[in-house]
Enzyme design. Structure first.
Site, PDB file in Angstrom:
ATOM      1  N   HIS A 431       0.821  -1.217   0.000  1.00 47.85           N
ATOM      2  CA  HIS A 431       0.000   0.000   0.000  1.00 47.85           C
ATOM      3  C   HIS A 431       0.850   1.260   0.000  1.00 47.85           C
ATOM      4  CE1 HIS A 431       0.480   1.043   4.352  1.00 47.85           C
ATOM      5  NE2 HIS A 431       0.577  -0.264   4.520  1.00 47.85           N
ATOM      6  N   CYS A 450       2.523  -4.945   7.043  1.00 49.29           N
ATOM      7  CA  CYS A 450       2.271  -4.699   5.631  1.00 49.29           C
ATOM      8  C   CYS A 450       3.475  -3.985   5.011  1.00 49.29           C
ATOM      9  CB  CYS A 450       1.021  -3.844   5.456  1.00 49.29           C
ATOM     10  SG  CYS A 450      -0.518  -4.751   5.772  1.00 49.29           S
TER      11      CYS A 450
END
Length: 528
Positions: A431, A450
């Site tokens: 992301h 992440c």
């Protein structure tokens, strides 16, 4: 009468056909039968000898040869012995393959009696089977070592492989094909060869009390110069001064680049820590990485993204060519980014962010307890189990972990403007970020697991591969709308999140900080 005869005949034929099919099925399920080489007579192997090894694969192999020896070819025996003797080049331990005993058998092979020839044959097979297993799948099982490891085992049928090797016209070439063929593995082997050319070192740890900058005079500079000379960053000199001169500045910058440090020429704790690694520690690190690469997928895909976690780098490769690279931010040591392989499936523009349990417990709830305005300032809405919005002032600590916390899309969203999804059991993804300044940091193990990607819109445009509907101009319009949109990635792109801290480039050793402290522990397990 004729009808009865025809029916009876048909039944007999059908029955025979069934038996024939059954026989074929049985044959297909049998262990593969290697070709026994005809150079010399094969020797019968007694069951007691096989029992002593307590190895099912070994027993099955000789069952398929009708308990006869197979290594009559002196040429093939010597090829296998040579391979086992140099197994250390693959980061393996030759002692695991009984090389001394095998070498002794081979020296006396012309005078061995049938009993000893049988022992030699079985020991050679057992050692070769073990070597093939270690070469193709590693010595250890990562799934038993790590919780955050999700790669498929590189399955290999040992006996089927042995059969192909026995039937091969070029045993050497076939063995070579069993080895990992990725460029990084080859560069690791080169790194091991390079470091083994260096002399033995006996340096004592360097200690500094403050940073050393160019033109400083410091007694530790003499030891630092010696270390730089050892690692071939600095030319040898008859006498060394404690002055941090221009030549040493250039050498330090080269050293810092090779070790993933900021090439700022400032000698700080990080640079000293890297200088204090001994040759032996670096060898252990390379061997640990060679083991890890035997666990990784043998085929990465025609087009794939590979992320090296300790190098903080994403690389997109197609047909073995590097098309683009991006800096990344990965999980910190307490919230490690997992090791996995997957496929990219979807892009989400203007994503919402549902706060995961760990971040909720360790970050969000403590922040709310400090100030209820945290929720409003962070653009986070709280929902109860019925889907009703809970205002910041209705929020109760006793119910905190039963609520669902969702951050709305927008500039301040923790996921930034885009996320890229790949199926995995850890709920991690690629992301954007609302802290793009973090990409300028040297240590980028900062996330909660992440992976944040620098310049993600350029990567997204490439992945969507549609110059008409998904060019940067149209993507920008969608982002400005602040409405969440899901787009399927149509092209097949494999995705690999991996971990390696050593390799070589242009005959230079390259190292990275072992941010999750995996290397030394893995090496100890390999050798104990």
């Amino acid at each position: 009468m004729n009808k009865l005869f025809l029916i009876l005949l048909l039944c007999i034929v059908t029955s025979c056909k069934r038996e024939e099919l059954k026989s074929e099925a049985v044959l297909k399920n049998e262990a593969p039968k290697p070709r026994i080489q005809p150079e010399c007579k094969s020797i019968k192997i007694g069951p007691t000898l096989l029992i002593s090894f307590n190895d099912k694969a070994l027993t099955d192999f000789y069952k398929s040869t009708k308990y006869r020896t197979v290594w009559q070819s002196e040429e093939n025996r010597k090829i296998i012995l040579a391979e086992l003797l140099k197994s250390d080049e693959e980061g393996l331990n030759p002692e695991d393959y009984k090389v001394k005993a095998l070498s002794n058998f081979e020296k006396k092979s012309a005078t061995l009696n049938d009993s000893d020839l049988a022992k030699y044959d079985v020991l050679l097979t057992a050692s070769f089977q073990k070597y093939i297993s270690h070469l193709t799948n590693g010595t250890l099982n990562p799934r038993k070592l790590y919780k955050n490891w999700d790669l498929r085992e590189n399955y290999i049928d040992i006996n089927e492989t042995m059969t192909h090797l026995l039937d091969s016209d070029s045993l050497t070439d076939k063995i070579e094909q069993l080895k990992p063929n990725h460029i990084v593995y080859k560069r690791l082997k080169k790194a091991l060869k390079l470091i083994n050319t260096l002399p033995k070192d006996n340096f004592k740890p360097i200690k500094i009390t403050e940073k050393i900058t160019p033109n400083d005079t410091n007694p530790s500079i003499v030891d630092i110069k010696k270390r730089l000379i050892y690692w071939k960053e600095l030319q040898p000199k008859d006498s060394l001064t404690p002055v941090y001169d221009e030549e040493t500045v250039i050498a330090i910058k080269k050293f810092q680049v090779r070790h993933g440090l900021g090439p700022n020429a400032i000698i700080d704790e990080g640079t000293i820590a890297s200088l204090n690694f001994s040759k032996q520690q670096r060898i252990h690190q390379i061997i640990a990485n060679l083991e890890r690469w035997k666990w990784y997928p043998k085929e990465m895909g025609k087009e794939y993204i590979i992320i090296n976690i300790p190098d903080y780098r994403l690389t997109l490769i197609k047909d073995q060519d590097t098309l683009r690279t991006h800096r990344v931010i990965v999980g910190r040591a307490k919230r490690k980014t997992p090791i996995l392989s997957s496929k990219l499936t979807q892009v989400v523009f203007n994503p919402t962010w549902t706060v995961p349990p760990t971040i909720l417990r360790e970050d969000v709830i403590p922040a709310i307890l400090k100030s209820r305005s945290y929720l409003t300032n962070s653009n986070i809405k709280v929902y109860d189990s019925n889907g009703r919005i809970v205002s910041p002032y209705e929020w109760q600590l006793s119910q905190a972990e039963t609520y669902r916390y969702v951050q709305s899309p927008g500039t301040f969203n923790s996921l930034g403007m885009v996320k890229i999804i790949f199926p995995n059991r850890f709920s991690v993804y690629l992301h954007d970020t609302n802290h793009r300044d973090y990409f300028d940091k040297i240590d980028r193990s900062l996330s909660s697991g992440c992976v944040r990607v620098d310049n993600p819109l350029e990567l997204t445009e490439y992945l969507l591969d549609d110059a008409v509907n998904w060019n940067l101009e149209k993507i920008t319009k969608i982002l400005q709308s602040e409405k969440t949109k899901f787009i399927k990635i149509k092209k097949e792109v494999s995705f690999h999140l991996l971990y390696w801290t050593a390799w070589s480039e242009n005959n230079k050793l390259i190292f990275r900080d072992d941010i999750y402290a995996l290397d030394a522990n893995l090496y100890n397990k390999l050798r104990n």
